[in-house]
Design an enzyme around this catalytic site. Structure first.
Site, PDB file in Angstrom:
ATOM      1  N   ASP A 110     -12.306   5.879  -5.231  1.00 55.60           N
ATOM      2  CA  ASP A 110     -13.734   5.712  -6.888  1.00 55.60           C
ATOM      3  C   ASP A 110     -14.376   5.621  -6.985  1.00 55.60           C
ATOM      4  OD1 ASP A 110     -13.474   8.843  -4.914  1.00 55.60           O
ATOM      5  OD2 ASP A 110     -12.056   9.547  -7.064  1.00 55.60           O
ATOM      6  N   LEU A 129      -4.270  15.126   8.421  1.00 58.69           N
ATOM      7  CA  LEU A 129      -2.826  15.539   8.101  1.00 58.69           C
ATOM      8  C   LEU A 129      -2.626  16.817   7.078  1.00 58.69           C
ATOM      9  CD1 LEU A 129      -3.415  11.843   6.848  1.00 58.69           C
ATOM     10  CD2 LEU A 129      -2.616  12.177   8.339  1.00 58.69           C
ATOM     11  N   CYS A 183     -18.516  15.576  -1.879  1.00 60.14           N
ATOM     12  CA  CYS A 183     -19.619  14.514  -1.492  1.00 60.14           C
ATOM     13  C   CYS A 183     -20.006  13.794  -0.144  1.00 60.14           C
ATOM     14  CB  CYS A 183     -18.683  12.703  -2.543  1.00 60.14           C
ATOM     15  SG  CYS A 183     -18.450  12.982  -4.039  1.00 60.14           S
ATOM     16  N   LYS A 231     -10.025  14.933 -13.357  1.00 59.40           N
ATOM     17  CA  LYS A 231     -11.205  16.391 -12.326  1.00 59.40           C
ATOM     18  C   LYS A 231     -10.118  16.674 -11.382  1.00 59.40           C
ATOM     19  CE  LYS A 231     -14.763  15.596  -8.934  1.00 59.40           C
ATOM     20  NZ  LYS A 231     -13.849  15.769  -7.815  1.00 59.40           N
TER      21      LYS A 231
END
Length: 425
Positions: free
Chosen positions: A305, A124, A115, A22
């Site tokens: 994750d 950054l 999310c 993904k």
């Protein structure tokens, strides 16, 4: 709203092939905006976030078609303002900053979504692109950028090895004049794969997969045919699901290099894991896992994750486990849902202390983001009785055909609308 009905307590068994990564796909789709010629991508995951990135490319003037692979044909780029393209709905759209500043010298982009996992600053990204000659400002919730004289190679030190910032600077550096050096760069799968894509397009890159990456910019970038590698996070999800249900699953089509932090922790918890040929992992039937300690870190540390999914596994481990989240400051939203299933978890700041229970009990729960939703699916698969996971549209942003893949592994699941769920649940 999509809902997954799970009748849990069934050990998973079988074989599953990892989808295309993904996060690699999102970065490569943004980088495709740099290309003057046709780009053809294979093994692209059929997920919501990819479709959003395709829509953004179309709004820019590219012809994007999906058959056996994904074809991106450049046209006349007619747009640099992405405020009405759905770009604000996903975090990956932020990578169009580097792409459009490099290609057009200007961009207007809504602040990215994605999310809901706490603060995800973009400082950054902005710092790196500013060092390369871009002028960037936040106006009315949009990022407005210009580089009227073009981007120039620069030395960029990242205070934190941010994946997104590393990718954005790499993409921008591909069309910048001179050489760009990124120090303290991220080393994650999607960064390495983005670099391989750019190199296949003719961009010279040194240090890929290390903390120092050097990119030599080009005036023009051609097209390429490129295969996206298997998704280590999806593969890890199925490996954890196998362990949680005391089942046995083989996952193939993935570079085990990026799975090693997870596999080490599974083995530490007493789960038997077999690696074959560097591209296949088998989780064997194992007894109740033991409590362990996990601290999320940038790769090669344990991936953030997979933190919520490991919490679902450790909720039924023997003894106490401690999980500390250091990458995102709000990634504990799944805990309150696991409580509904009987988990014994205390949260102190970004640390969760888990006292394992014998078993979880099925319950209605709500997914509020992608990985939290996947964690609730894993919990439901291992729980006794029926679980109803609401908000599966979040999960399907990152997992292609998850319900069909689970069925092929003997899980008893059904994906329905929320209206249908009222009658079934």
């Amino acid at each position: 709203m999509s809902v997954l009905i799970i009748d849990g307590g069934i050990p998973l068994k079988g074989k599953v092939t990892a989808q295309g990564c993904k996060n690699s796909a999102l970065a490569i789709l943004a980088a495709a905006a740099l290309c003057e010629d046709r780009v053809y991508l294979t093994n692209v995951p059929d997920i919501g976030d990819v479709k959003t990135m395709m829509s953004i490319l179309r709004s820019l003037g590219y012809k994007v078609t999906w058959g056996s692979g994904l074809t991106i044909k450049p046209g006349v780029i007619k747009n640099y303002d992405l405020t009405h393209t759905g770009a604000g709905s996903i975090r990956g759209s932020l990578l169009f900053l580097g792409a459009l500043l490099g290609r057009l010298g200007k961009v207007v982009l809504p602040m990215p979504g994605g999310c809901n996992i706490g603060t995800r600053p973009i400082d950054l990204h902005l710092k790196g692109l500013s060092l390369m000659g871009a002028s960037l400002d936040i106006q009315g919730g949009n990022i407005v950028g210009e580089a009227p004289s073009g981007l120039k190679g620069a030395y960029v030190y990242l205070d934190f090895p941010s994946v997104g910032a590393t990718e954005n600077i790499m993409i921008a550096g591909a069309l910048a004049s001179g050489e760009t050096t990124i120090e303290n760069a991220a080393q994650d799968q999607q960064v390495v794969e983005l670099g391989k894509f750019l190199m296949a397009c003719g961009v010279k890159i040194h240090g890929l997969g290390t903390k120092v990456i050097r990119i030599k910019g080009k005036k023009e970038i051609g097209g390429v045919t490129f295969r996206i590698s298997g998704d280590s996070i999806e593969a890890g999800t199925y490996a954890i699901a196998a362990a949680a249900t005391r089942g046995s699953i083989t996952v193939d089509g993935v570079d085990v290099t990026f799975l090693r932090p997870l596999l080490f922790k599974l083995q530490e918890a007493g789960i038997e894991v077999v690696v074959t040929n560097g591209h296949e992992v088998t989780v064997l039937p194992s007894p109740r896992p033991k409590g362990i300690t996990i601290k999320t870190m940038p790769f090669p540390g344990f991936p953030t994750d997979l933190q919520p999914l490991m919490m679902s596994l450790l909720a039924t481990a023997e003894g106490r486990s401690v999980i500390t989240e250091t990458v995102y400051d709000g990634r504990m939203g799944h805990v309150s849902e696991l409580w509904k299933m009987g988990a014994n978890i205390e949260v102190e700041g970004n640390t969760a202390i888990i006292t394992g229970v014998e078993k979880l009990t099925g319950a209605p729960v709500v997914a509020n983001n992608l990985r939290a939703g996947a964690a609730l699916v894993v919990a439901g698969l291992s729980a006794e009785g029926r679980s109803v996971v609401y908000g599966m549209e979040h999960v399907m942003r990152g997992y292609s055909n998850i319900h069909q893949k689970l069925r092929a592994l003997d899980a008893k699941v059904e994906l329905v609308s929320d209206e249908e769920a009222v009658n079934i649940a």
